[in-house]
Design a protein around this motif. Sequence first.
Motif, short mmCIF file in Angstrom:
data_model
loop_
_atom_site.label_atom_id
_atom_site.label_comp_id
_atom_site.label_asym_id
_atom_site.label_seq_id
_atom_site.Cartn_x
_atom_site.Cartn_y
_atom_site.Cartn_z
N ASP A 115 -4.24 5.98 2.38
CA ASP A 115 -3.80 5.08 1.31
C ASP A 115 -4.20 3.64 1.61
O ASP A 115 -4.62 2.89 0.71
CB ASP A 115 -2.28 5.14 1.14
CG ASP A 115 -1.80 6.43 0.50
OD1 ASP A 115 -2.64 7.24 0.08
OD2 ASP A 115 -0.57 6.61 0.42
N GLN A 127 -1.46 13.26 0.98
CA GLN A 127 -2.45 12.31 1.49
C GLN A 127 -1.73 11.36 2.42
O GLN A 127 -0.63 10.91 2.13
CB GLN A 127 -3.11 11.55 0.33
CG GLN A 127 -4.18 10.55 0.76
CD GLN A 127 -4.99 10.03 -0.41
OE1 GLN A 127 -5.84 10.74 -0.94
NE2 GLN A 127 -4.75 8.80 -0.83
N ARG A 163 3.86 12.55 -5.84
CA ARG A 163 2.97 13.40 -5.04
C ARG A 163 3.74 14.60 -4.49
O ARG A 163 3.23 15.73 -4.49
CB ARG A 163 2.37 12.61 -3.88
CG ARG A 163 1.49 11.44 -4.31
CD ARG A 163 0.78 10.89 -3.10
NE ARG A 163 0.78 9.43 -3.11
CZ ARG A 163 0.27 8.69 -2.15
NH1 ARG A 163 -0.25 9.26 -1.07
NH2 ARG A 163 0.29 7.37 -2.22
N ILE A 176 -9.29 9.85 -3.44
CA ILE A 176 -8.37 9.20 -2.49
C ILE A 176 -7.74 7.97 -3.13
O ILE A 176 -6.53 7.74 -3.02
CB ILE A 176 -9.13 8.82 -1.19
CG1 ILE A 176 -9.57 10.08 -0.44
CG2 ILE A 176 -8.26 7.94 -0.30
CD1 ILE A 176 -10.53 9.80 0.71
#
Length: 353
Positions: A250, A245, A238, A227
């Motif tokens: 984040d 995510q 990404r 993560i």
Amino acid sequence: MARSQRGEIQPHEDYGFFGPGSVVWKVWSYPTSLTVGFQRAVVVEELDPPLVAAVHGTQGIYERPRTRYDRTLRYFAMVAFAGTREVCKAADVLVKVHSKAIGRLPYSEGTYDANDPDSQLWIQLTGWHSILYAYERYGPGRLTAAEEAEYWEACATAAELQTCSPADVPRSREGVRAYFERMRPQLSASPIARQAMEHLLRTELVLPPTPLWAKPASLAVAKAQRIATIATMPRWMRELAGIRQSRLLDALIVPVMRVSFAAVHLSPRLELLLLGRISPSTVPVVAPMKLGMTPRHEEVLTPAEARARHGYPRPAEAHLDLRARQAARVLGEGEAPSDLGLIESQESLGPLS
């Protein structure tokens, strides 16, 4: 534990290329560097088509993920902390190892060569940028302007250990950003790039076997690092790679990692213990610095001084005959490359299995 380590760990021959008091030792010795910073570097690198073609061609990250990770992390750490003779030898043998990573690009015209200066520059800058970015996000924060200038000068110094030219290394954050913007149109999330990135984000693959009772904690640590690493990657990257995510994750991972890394950094013994779990071969490289061991010669050399003293050529000029033979064998004759250099590399980079 520190006493036993002092008895087992040997001091380096000298302080290497940076030494105590340098911004490199300040940043690279923080636990963000050889964890999230390193993982981010090897994941982001895969977006470069020639580099991922070389990685895919050798299959090392899939066939022996733990030892491949261990050896690569050891070399990263050697550049920052090891003695100059050790680093020069490792850089020289790495040219031999890279000579076998050559072939034709699988998704476009052209060829790849792991010793190509452009590929080496990409590795250099993604590595040093990722180490710094992880330090800023999960560690003590931004460097001063003077420290940052020193950091990028040091990056150029370290580039002398690669086949790229130090003159091509930007000397500022703005210059590094401009480099990545120039590279962006060339980056590609091909099937093999996505496969490699997802594989390298699986921290659990590089951890040693754990007893059943410890597996939940081990998997939790691996998940947290995944993560944290993804959280450092820009959204466009990404999206390109198909990595998803939430913004909430984040944000939530930042205080968790900051507190965790700060706590670990309080104890050099604990830092070395945890480092030994992900990269046993890196511990002898980092331990002399962590344990405050004085090298046999208290001096810092430049790469040019080290090459002259220890008898090594510049990497760009090293093993040209071997590299030519490998190219002729693979690109001309269609045969598999020689493994010359791999066995030899174990003394410098750690075991292959």
